[in-house]
Structure formats: C-alpha cells, structure tokens
Motif scaffolding. Sequence first.
Motif, PDB file in Angstrom:
ATOM      1  N   SER A  88       3.502  19.654  -2.475  1.00 10.40           N
ATOM      2  CA  SER A  88       2.111  19.344  -2.799  1.00 10.40           C
ATOM      3  C   SER A  88       1.755  19.781  -4.220  1.00 10.40           C
ATOM      4  O   SER A  88       0.873  19.183  -4.842  1.00 10.40           O
ATOM      5  N   VAL A  89       2.449  20.786  -4.734  1.00 10.47           N
ATOM      6  CA  VAL A  89       2.257  21.187  -6.133  1.00 10.47           C
ATOM      7  C   VAL A  89       2.790  20.078  -7.043  1.00 10.47           C
ATOM      8  O   VAL A  89       2.165  19.720  -8.045  1.00 10.47           O
ATOM      9  N   VAL A  90       3.946  19.517  -6.683  1.00 17.31           N
ATOM     10  CA  VAL A  90       4.526  18.411  -7.448  1.00 17.31           C
ATOM     11  C   VAL A  90       3.580  17.221  -7.456  1.00 17.31           C
ATOM     12  O   VAL A  90       3.269  16.644  -8.511  1.00 17.31           O
ATOM     13  N   CYS A  91       3.103  16.825  -6.288  1.00 18.52           N
ATOM     14  CA  CYS A  91       2.228  15.654  -6.184  1.00 18.52           C
ATOM     15  C   CYS A  91       0.927  15.842  -6.945  1.00 18.52           C
ATOM     16  O   CYS A  91       0.433  14.906  -7.596  1.00 18.52           O
ATOM     17  N   ALA A  92       0.361  17.034  -6.864  1.00 22.93           N
ATOM     18  CA  ALA A  92      -0.902  17.281  -7.555  1.00 22.93           C
ATOM     19  C   ALA A  92      -0.726  17.154  -9.065  1.00 22.93           C
ATOM     20  O   ALA A  92      -1.583  16.588  -9.756  1.00 22.93           O
ATOM     21  N   LYS A  93       0.377  17.658  -9.576  1.00 21.80           N
ATOM     22  CA  LYS A  93       0.614  17.573 -11.015  1.00 21.80           C
ATOM     23  C   LYS A  93       0.883  16.141 -11.460  1.00 21.80           C
ATOM     24  O   LYS A  93       0.596  15.771 -12.606  1.00 21.80           O
ATOM     25  N   ALA A  94       1.440  15.326 -10.561  1.00 23.08           N
ATOM     26  CA  ALA A  94       1.735  13.929 -10.896  1.00 23.08           C
ATOM     27  C   ALA A  94       0.572  12.993 -10.595  1.00 23.08           C
ATOM     28  O   ALA A  94       0.616  11.813 -10.969  1.00 23.08           O
ATOM     29  N   ALA A  95      -0.457  13.477  -9.920  1.00 21.93           N
ATOM     30  CA  ALA A  95      -1.503  12.621  -9.349  1.00 21.93           C
ATOM     31  C   ALA A  95      -2.158  11.695 -10.361  1.00 21.93           C
ATOM     32  O   ALA A  95      -2.416  10.521 -10.069  1.00 21.93           O
ATOM     33  N   ILE A 105      -2.881  10.445  -1.370  1.00 19.60           N
ATOM     34  CA  ILE A 105      -2.041  11.622  -1.591  1.00 19.60           C
ATOM     35  C   ILE A 105      -2.355  12.578  -0.446  1.00 19.60           C
ATOM     36  O   ILE A 105      -3.493  13.027  -0.302  1.00 19.60           O
ATOM     37  N   VAL A 106      -1.356  12.850   0.384  1.00 17.64           N
ATOM     38  CA  VAL A 106      -1.550  13.645   1.596  1.00 17.64           C
ATOM     39  C   VAL A 106      -0.856  14.985   1.414  1.00 17.64           C
ATOM     40  O   VAL A 106       0.370  15.045   1.257  1.00 17.64           O
ATOM     41  N   LEU A 107      -1.634  16.065   1.432  1.00 15.16           N
ATOM     42  CA  LEU A 107      -1.115  17.418   1.253  1.00 15.16           C
ATOM     43  C   LEU A 107      -1.090  18.105   2.611  1.00 15.16           C
ATOM     44  O   LEU A 107      -2.110  18.180   3.288  1.00 15.16           O
ATOM     45  N   TYR A 108       0.069  18.616   3.019  1.00 13.95           N
ATOM     46  CA  TYR A 108       0.131  19.314   4.300  1.00 13.95           C
ATOM     47  C   TYR A 108       1.069  20.518   4.193  1.00 13.95           C
ATOM     48  O   TYR A 108       2.081  20.472   3.514  1.00 13.95           O
ATOM     49  N   GLY A 109       0.671  21.604   4.858  1.00 12.23           N
ATOM     50  CA  GLY A 109       1.413  22.850   4.732  1.00 12.23           C
ATOM     51  C   GLY A 109       1.417  23.356   3.306  1.00 12.23           C
ATOM     52  O   GLY A 109       2.384  23.957   2.842  1.00 12.23           O
ATOM     53  N   SER A 110       0.328  23.155   2.585  1.00  9.27           N
ATOM     54  CA  SER A 110       0.292  23.412   1.144  1.00  9.27           C
ATOM     55  C   SER A 110      -0.084  24.859   0.814  1.00  9.27           C
ATOM     56  O   SER A 110      -1.036  25.399   1.377  1.00  9.27           O
ATOM     57  N   ARG A 132       0.867  -1.193   0.000  1.00  8.19           N
ATOM     58  CA  ARG A 132       0.000   0.000   0.000  1.00  8.19           C
ATOM     59  C   ARG A 132       0.899   1.237   0.000  1.00  8.19           C
ATOM     60  O   ARG A 132       1.626   1.487   0.950  1.00  8.19           O
ATOM     61  N   THR A 133       0.855   2.015  -1.080  1.00 10.71           N
ATOM     62  CA  THR A 133       1.794   3.116  -1.274  1.00 10.71           C
ATOM     63  C   THR A 133       1.082   4.459  -1.176  1.00 10.71           C
ATOM     64  O   THR A 133      -0.012   4.636  -1.731  1.00 10.71           O
ATOM     65  N   SER A 134       1.706   5.404  -0.468  1.00  9.97           N
ATOM     66  CA  SER A 134       1.132   6.741  -0.280  1.00  9.97           C
ATOM     67  C   SER A 134       2.170   7.802  -0.611  1.00  9.97           C
ATOM     68  O   SER A 134       3.370   7.615  -0.378  1.00  9.97           O
ATOM     69  N   LEU A 135       1.693   8.922  -1.159  1.00 12.22           N
ATOM     70  CA  LEU A 135       2.536  10.093  -1.370  1.00 12.22           C
ATOM     71  C   LEU A 135       2.228  11.110  -0.277  1.00 12.22           C
ATOM     72  O   LEU A 135       1.065  11.482  -0.076  1.00 12.22           O
ATOM     73  N   LEU A 136       3.264  11.560   0.425  1.00 14.69           N
ATOM     74  CA  LEU A 136       3.118  12.548   1.489  1.00 14.69           C
ATOM     75  C   LEU A 136       3.830  13.818   1.035  1.00 14.69           C
ATOM     76  O   LEU A 136       5.055  13.815   0.853  1.00 14.69           O
TER      77      LEU A 136
END
Length: 345
Positions: free
Chosen positions: A224-231, A239-244, A214-218
């Motif tokens: 969080s900008v990087v993760c959102a674009k890769a989502a 996908i956990v966004l914090y301090g975004s 079970r894999t998660s992106l933190l």
Amino acid sequence: MASSTHGQQPHGRHPRTGRLRIGRLPIGRLRRTLIALLVAASVAVPLSGAARPAAVPAPAPAALGPLAAAGLDARYAANRGNILAAERTADDYGNRRRAQALDAMAEPGRNFLSFDGRDGGRTAEVFGDLAHAERIAVLVPGSDTSLDQYARLRNGALALSQQLGPRAAVIAWMGYETPATVSPEILTPGRADDAVPELTSFVRELRSAWPAARTSLLCHSYGSVVCAKAASRVDVADIVLYGSPGTGFDTAAALHTRATVWAGRGGADWIADVPHVRLQLPFVKLGFGTDPVSRHFGARLFDAGPGGHSDYLTPGSVPLKNIARIVDGQSPIAPSPSPLGGRHA
C-alpha cells in the motif's frame, strides 16, 4: 472491520503530562518504539543474510517487446523459457528449493507477462483470460514476497480470479524487491520509492494494451506504500489498501489521484498495533503516518471481516467478496446487524 478509533483517545496532548500523543501513545513513546524496532531489525538482518533470496543467481531473461493483447501466447511461451533457464541455473547452483519453485512456475497452464529470476525475482503472473478482460486487478504484495515465498501471493490471486469469474483477469505483480518483515527497510519508504517507476511503467503498458478495461490496484501491507506513491502517476479506477501500515500520506486526497481510494482492515490483523506515525530522523524516515482506515485519512471503507493479516484473499471470506465487488465496479456489502447486537457480513 477494525478501526483506528477503537479504544483510542483523540490526537493532541495528554491531559496530565501535556505531551503530544497520537492515539494511545505519546509522541516520545512512539519515537522510541520505532527506533527500537529499527535497531532490532538491524541486528536480525545480518543473522539471516545467508538465506537472502537474492543470493541465488539467474540468467538475464530474453528481451520481450511491448505488452500487447495480440501477442500474449508468444509472450507466455517466452517467459516459460526464461523460467526454465533460471531453474537450470538454480539447480546448478545447488539450491533445490529455488529450482523446485521455478519448476512449478513453468508448469503448462501458468502464464507470465514478465519474469526475471535475478535479485530475488520479478514476475507478473496472469490468472484468467487477459486477452478478453473487461476488468483487470493488479495485486501489489507486501513484505517477504519472493520466488521462494510466492505461494501466498499466487493463492490469493487465484482465489480472487475465481471469485470474479469470466471477463476478468488478475495479475500477481511481484515487480519490486519487497522488504523482509524483520529488516530496517520495513519501517522506511526506500523499497517503495524503488518500486514506483516499475509499477507505473507496468500499469501504463497495461492501460495502453487494454484501454477499455476497468483496472484496479489491490495493495496489501507494505504494497500500500508502493501504490500510494504511484497513485498520481497511474490511470486506474480504484486503489484498494488492505492490511496497511500507512501510506506515507496524511490523507487520501494527498495521493492526487482520480481513482477511488478504499481501505479495509481485518479484525485480527496485527498491523492495527503498528504506530501510525511518520518521523524524520537523521538520514532516514521512519513510519508511514495516518492509519488508512481512520476517519481523518478519508478513504472509503469496506468491511474486511474478522481475519488476520494474511486472510484478505482467503476463499469465501468477507474481504475477498468485497474486494471482488470493488474490482467489478460495485459497492461492497455493508455489515448487517447480528442477532446478538454485533455485526457480521
């Protein structure tokens, strides 16, 4: 947990002036604020250019084969050799700070899936037993993360690994050139655009080698900008966004991902005061739009406690415990009423 609705007025037009506004500020003032930040950053960057992490040379690392569970020990050993080679080059160059940082990375017991000392550094360090991991968390950092400023990312990854316990692995992924906090890039998506192919490729290799985990992106801050674009391109559970500061998307649904999208913000995090607006100016986009902890964005919220921008993975903290629960596939602990009528976790 702090929220974008605290003390703000609804989006729309100011009742007296008729000007468009988002939250407390009219659009015009938000535009001027972002432009002023860009100008200030443009002035500050040349003054600090001599200290850029990318200025320290390093050799090209030895080529490695595809990521696989069976070859982890050999991979860790090869990257230790790459780190030591970069340390020698930094020492010859006369940069003792970089050489000392690399010497610490090469210590026995530290394990790197990848390492490249060039251009500020690219690494992926493993915490926990990746070979037998049933849950994998990939940390994607924000601004000011480099080989010279790696301790915060490492400390957070180590704390999360200890919170998760056995059968879980945490990977501190420093796979892109992060923007400096005081720089024009911190207000634009350019560095995130460059990072997306690297993160996508890394997660794809990881999922191929550990398909049952079970894999998660933190994703912290600019990460969080990087993760959102890769989502839409990665196969992960959460996908956990914090301090975004925002993601560049208006809603979580716009990320087009099957992952559950979570968002949290500490009560003392200064990122809450960043204007949540996205502007298209000549030759550049500024800002990242909707606040991820706002109701409009539509992420699932988790309690991030009372802490600041760098406190999310502090040992024993509320956000660390809740992020670990998300990685484990459990629901975060909801805040409970305090005796004084407030809320605490």
